[in-house]
Enzyme design. Sequence first.
Site, PDB file in Angstrom:
ATOM      1  N   GLY B 292       0.827  -1.207   0.000  1.00  0.00           N
ATOM      2  CA  GLY B 292       0.000   0.000   0.000  1.00  0.00           C
ATOM      3  C   GLY B 292       0.855   1.249   0.000  1.00  0.00           C
ATOM      4  O   GLY B 292       1.935   1.307  -0.612  1.00  0.00           O
ATOM      5  N   SER B 293       0.389   2.238   0.741  1.00  0.00           N
ATOM      6  CA  SER B 293       1.028   3.558   0.694  1.00  0.00           C
ATOM      7  C   SER B 293       2.456   3.559   1.212  1.00  0.00           C
ATOM      8  O   SER B 293       3.207   4.503   0.934  1.00  0.00           O
ATOM      9  CB  SER B 293       0.196   4.542   1.518  1.00  0.00           C
ATOM     10  OG  SER B 293      -1.111   4.572   1.016  1.00  0.00           O
ATOM     11  N   THR B 294       2.837   2.555   1.955  1.00  0.00           N
ATOM     12  CA  THR B 294       4.222   2.540   2.447  1.00  0.00           C
ATOM     13  C   THR B 294       5.195   2.427   1.286  1.00  0.00           C
ATOM     14  O   THR B 294       6.394   2.618   1.455  1.00  0.00           O
ATOM     15  CB  THR B 294       4.463   1.371   3.430  1.00  0.00           C
ATOM     16  OG1 THR B 294       4.096   0.148   2.788  1.00  0.00           O
ATOM     17  CG2 THR B 294       3.658   1.541   4.704  1.00  0.00           C
ATOM     18  N   LEU B 295       4.666   2.091   0.070  1.00  0.00           N
ATOM     19  CA  LEU B 295       5.537   1.985  -1.091  1.00  0.00           C
ATOM     20  C   LEU B 295       5.725   3.330  -1.795  1.00  0.00           C
ATOM     21  O   LEU B 295       6.645   3.513  -2.595  1.00  0.00           O
ATOM     22  CB  LEU B 295       4.956   0.965  -2.077  1.00  0.00           C
ATOM     23  CG  LEU B 295       5.921   0.476  -3.164  1.00  0.00           C
ATOM     24  CD1 LEU B 295       6.734  -0.688  -2.621  1.00  0.00           C
ATOM     25  CD2 LEU B 295       5.183   0.072  -4.428  1.00  0.00           C
TER      26      LEU B 295
END
Lengths: 391, 572
Positions: B292-295
């Site tokens: 998700g957004s951690t990427l």
Amino acid sequence: MIAATHSNHQARAAGSEQARWDPVLLFTFTALVSIGMLMVYSASLPVAIQTTGNGFSIAFRHLIHLAIGLSLMFFVMHTRVRYWQVMGPYLLLGGIALLILVLIPGFGVHVNGSSRWLNLGLFNVQPSEFVKLFVVIYMSGYLVRRKDRLREFVPGIVMISLVVAIIGVLLLQEPDLGSLAVISVTVLAMMFLAGVRFLHFIMIMATGIGGMVILTMVAPYRMNRIAGFIDPWADPFNTGFQLVQALIAFGRGEWFGVGLGASIQKLSYLPAAHTDFLLAILAEELGLLGVLTVIILFAILVFRAMKIAQLAEFAGQIFAARLCQGIAILLGVQALINMGVNMGLLPTKGLTLPLLSAGGSSLIVSSISVGLLLLVEREIRTKSWPQKKSA
Amino acid sequence: MAKTKRPVPGRLRHNIVLIVFTVAFVVVAGRASYLQIFSADYLKREGNARYLRVSQDNAVRGMIVDRMGTPLAISTPVDSIWAHPYTFNSARGNIKELARLLSMSVYELNKLATKNANREFMYLRRHVTPKVAQRIKAMEYPGVFLQREYRRYYPMGSVFGHVVGFTNIDDVGQEGLELSYEPLLRATPGKKRVLKDRRGKIVETVESISLPIAGRDLKVSLDRRIQYLAYRELKAAVKKHNAKSASAIVLDAETGEILAMVNEPGFNPNSRLERKSQLFRNRAVTDVLEPGSTLKPFTIAAALESGRYTPGTWVNTSPGFYKIGSKTIRDSHNYGRLTVAGVIQKSSNVGAAKIALTIGKQRLWDILTSVGFGQRTGSALPGEATGSLRNPDRWVTIDQAAMSYGYGISVTPIQLARAYTALANQGNLVQLTMLPGQEPVYTENVMSKSTATQIIQMLELAAGSQGTGNAAQVRFYRVAGKTGTVHKLVNGQYSDDDYVALFAGVAPVSNPKLVMVVTVDGPRGDQYYGGQIAAPVFANVIAGAMRLLNIPPDAGSKYKKQIVKVKKSGPA
């Protein structure tokens, strides 16, 4: 070891050299019981520790038996041969009575499926061992009494067979086929030496062998022993177990043995290590050298006894001659059967090695037997028998 | 007693008897010679087969200790009770007492002995207490013996459950470090040839075949104190949010050493009863998820590397959704015009997708590959998953867009943590390790130093009071990090009510020392955002770890001010 304390006129007249007991017999006897004592101690150590916690317990019992045997031997040496001739029938009757007694529940001790022992409180007595000697004494007397009619069928064969048959039936009730075999062979050989007709001898031998075969075939445990004997390796953990373990003991011994006390087979691998299979442990610990020593000592004992018998016969002492022949055969045959069993030459029998194995009755009777030989030899050498008797 | 002239009648027969005896004695002597000389080898072999046995002397397995030398797994000597079935079966003794000491019924004991009657060895009970061992020894029950063995003990219990793993009753590693370092830790039992009597008792040692070799001790990079912190915080979060599972990893950003690794649900390795296989998974390395957004930081890094973007480049995310073919990408709000930094701070999917579509898929794939996605980390932990990063040739437009905010790619938590080391180390990716004090191995310049620094600054904003990860803030320290809230794929569809909450971050910002990743799977409470669930775990653990590691504070007590100051300073 047994000092010549017996005094008689002939001995005195002929000098102290004459008064001694036969050194050959004394030496072999001493050597055999000493080896026996040593080996019984060594072989019984593990089983003694395991059953009583005291490693010396079985050896100590053996020592007691040896002391009793020596005492009785000493006593016998100070009797006269002619007493035994008179006592023969009574001893036999007494022996038969003991054989009956052993079969009566309450008197007989039941061990490993057979009742061979009488409990006398302190120790057990095995009547069949005594009966072996009593038969020899009785038979010597019988062969003398009937010496002129031995070539006839009824006195020569039937009467003797009858006596053996009665004893045989009683022994088979225990059961103790081994002792019956020894008695049969001994009586047979005594008859042969006493001069029964060769034809009769062959007949009775054939009967005996036939009887043995039948007796073996009817009892499954005997058949198993035969199977275990013919090919012990076929079932080394069951029927052939004891024999295989005994053979391994021999193999481990090689020339000089693994050393006294170092046997492994005695560590619960070989059952009856200190009794019937003592020779196997001796073979393992003392090697071929030890085994040959024992064989040679027994050979000397037998040959010396036969020599004394011959001297007695020359001297016209027929009873003494028959007695010595009987004892020679008794000891020799039992020793040979035991050795044969240990080495897998013969099927397993419950027989001890005379003078060596633990087993009080056997040791005591063997000692008495040697005592009788010493007694006869001395009487023949010193000619100390009543002069009224003529040959 | 006159001597008669007639020949003695028995002479011939006497000689026959003597000859028979002679023959018999010679036969017996011959047989003895045959057995003792010619068959000796065969018979000895037969004998040896019956009583020569190889006996084992167990040696002690190596200890596992943490970086300070605190034992995590130690072996303690313990006795096992065994029996020689044959002797046991034929023995008479106080079997009632024996059965009681073995906590068995007499019936069970007899049944066991009967079943093993044809064997030479059977265990009666393994690893008994010293008291029981002593009593059984004192009983001297025939055929019953003691065998020295070693029992593995884990002083830290479930705190290190997954990462340390455990051994089976035979002292062989089954999971975790116990399994992966088995060759090092393993003790080699000594072997000796012994002579046994028929009752199984050793009579004599014939020869020593090999000496026992103790296993070597293993010092691992884990820090007991940080591990405990992470364990405690993760457990509390899972309980609070009623989550299915969770993982947390703390890395030393400079050296790549793994300082802590915990998972929920856990298990106590000391209790064999608690060992249920579904609890054993070291999810931090074995489980893959969509990041998700951690990427997003890596998408932005690719954009900055392309030279077409700076942190201040404007991106229009209006009206809060973006249609690509039949698919629609959504933000939680309409953020309007955002700078690149703002895209990270507000975690705008539309912004990230628009940026990604302009820089080309190869560039995106390159950076994701270079920070290690789709490749194992080499953490030496068993069962590590590879994750998946598909080849860009097979991406269609929507794939490229989805990839930019962390969908369509699967990673393990440990891969995510490793990727963040590149940000923390000014563009140098460090190789992960479980062994402390090694020379760190870097993959240098997976992105430029300036890109890494700018990303960290953006991440500090994301973890700031205006960012999605404001719950990650730590008193006295500047932290940087990114939240993630991932809809889970359930039967090929993205679920509306099953999430994974993530947080990946770095601290302290002025000189990054730690990288931490927190993933919480399936929270079933009111809250499900990464910023609500995972970020507080990060904050609590980092706050404790900073103090434990004696890292000087790099922010004032009023950290709100601090963030303003950073904004003013601009990109370095």
